[in-house]
Design an enzyme around this catalytic site. Sequence first.
Site, mmCIF file in Angstrom:
data_model
loop_
_atom_site.group_PDB
_atom_site.id
_atom_site.type_symbol
_atom_site.label_atom_id
_atom_site.label_comp_id
_atom_site.label_asym_id
_atom_site.label_seq_id
_atom_site.Cartn_x
_atom_site.Cartn_y
_atom_site.Cartn_z
ATOM 1 N N ARG A 3 10.946 5.741 4.425
ATOM 2 C CA ARG A 3 11.129 7.192 4.359
ATOM 3 C C ARG A 3 11.743 7.746 5.642
ATOM 4 O O ARG A 3 12.555 8.688 5.602
ATOM 5 C CB ARG A 3 9.789 7.870 4.053
ATOM 6 C CG ARG A 3 9.314 7.655 2.624
ATOM 7 C CD ARG A 3 7.860 8.056 2.443
ATOM 8 N NE ARG A 3 7.635 9.449 2.779
ATOM 9 C CZ ARG A 3 6.423 9.991 2.900
ATOM 10 N NH1 ARG A 3 5.337 9.238 2.740
ATOM 11 N NH2 ARG A 3 6.282 11.272 3.190
ATOM 12 N N ASP A 9 1.994 5.084 -0.183
ATOM 13 C CA ASP A 9 1.375 6.317 0.309
ATOM 14 C C ASP A 9 1.162 7.316 -0.823
ATOM 15 O O ASP A 9 1.623 7.124 -1.953
ATOM 16 C CB ASP A 9 2.268 6.970 1.376
ATOM 17 C CG ASP A 9 2.236 6.226 2.689
ATOM 18 O OD1 ASP A 9 1.266 5.480 2.930
ATOM 19 O OD2 ASP A 9 3.180 6.387 3.480
ATOM 20 N N ARG A 66 0.847 -1.191 0.000
ATOM 21 C CA ARG A 66 0.000 0.000 0.000
ATOM 22 C C ARG A 66 0.883 1.242 0.000
ATOM 23 O O ARG A 66 1.261 1.758 1.051
ATOM 24 C CB ARG A 66 -0.913 0.002 1.223
ATOM 25 C CG ARG A 66 -1.903 -1.154 1.254
ATOM 26 C CD ARG A 66 -2.741 -1.114 2.515
ATOM 27 N NE ARG A 66 -3.701 -2.224 2.556
ATOM 28 C CZ ARG A 66 -4.543 -2.437 3.565
ATOM 29 N NH1 ARG A 66 -4.543 -1.614 4.610
ATOM 30 N NH2 ARG A 66 -5.374 -3.454 3.537
#
Length: 246
Positions: free
Chosen positions: A198, A52, A50
């Site tokens: 990230r 972002d 999934r």
Amino acid sequence: MHKYKITLEYDGTDYVGWQRQENGNSIQAAIEKAIEKLTLEKATVFGAGRTDAGVHAKGQVAHFDIKKNFTIDNIRDGLNQHLRPQPISIIKVEKATEEFHARFSATMRAYQYVIINRRSPLTIERGRAWLVARPLDATAMSAAGKHLIGRHDFTSFRASECQAASPVKTLNLLHSVRAGDRINITAEARSFLHRQVRNIVGTLVMVGEGKIAPDQVATILGDRNRESAGPCAPPDGLYLAAISYD
């Protein structure tokens, strides 16, 4: 029912992410609409990861089930026709077994993060890489990343809204390589926490800038405190690169 496994790439800049949401366009919803136009059937598309909002993919994998039997060429070409002009492309289609699940059958996920390390602004890669103007030491960044390889509690690199049952993950690979003004950071694991990559990249950039020493990353990991780590890197440079299956 016929199950199809698709491999796709997309530019996630103008999407709210992979997952279908009410507040904007998603990759999942776009593919489901294309399937309905092609097959005249409603289908749910299940993705392997999934991504972002703003995150891209070079090797996302998904699957869906439909009643009608189509050739793999018709699925690929038909979906691409109905997806145009959106920046989503079905690269490969395969018939899948009944037991296959794009998410739960995956054994490894690889992410790539792209940093352009120069003072001049981005043009061609704007929205597809993180521009860092300050000089970065990619060798130090790679050394710092070695402290994160293995099975650890990654709470320091976990988003506050992460819904994973446990912060413990096994990172199989993490390395930083410079090629000119481009730094590629590759991370591989069976699964990741929300924004884990990230958050790791944001910390590695601090190492590259000389703000923290490479060995200090081990201390940050051990703190199990999100505030100890660096900032979350922007989504622009992140790509879901590949999904592996047995």
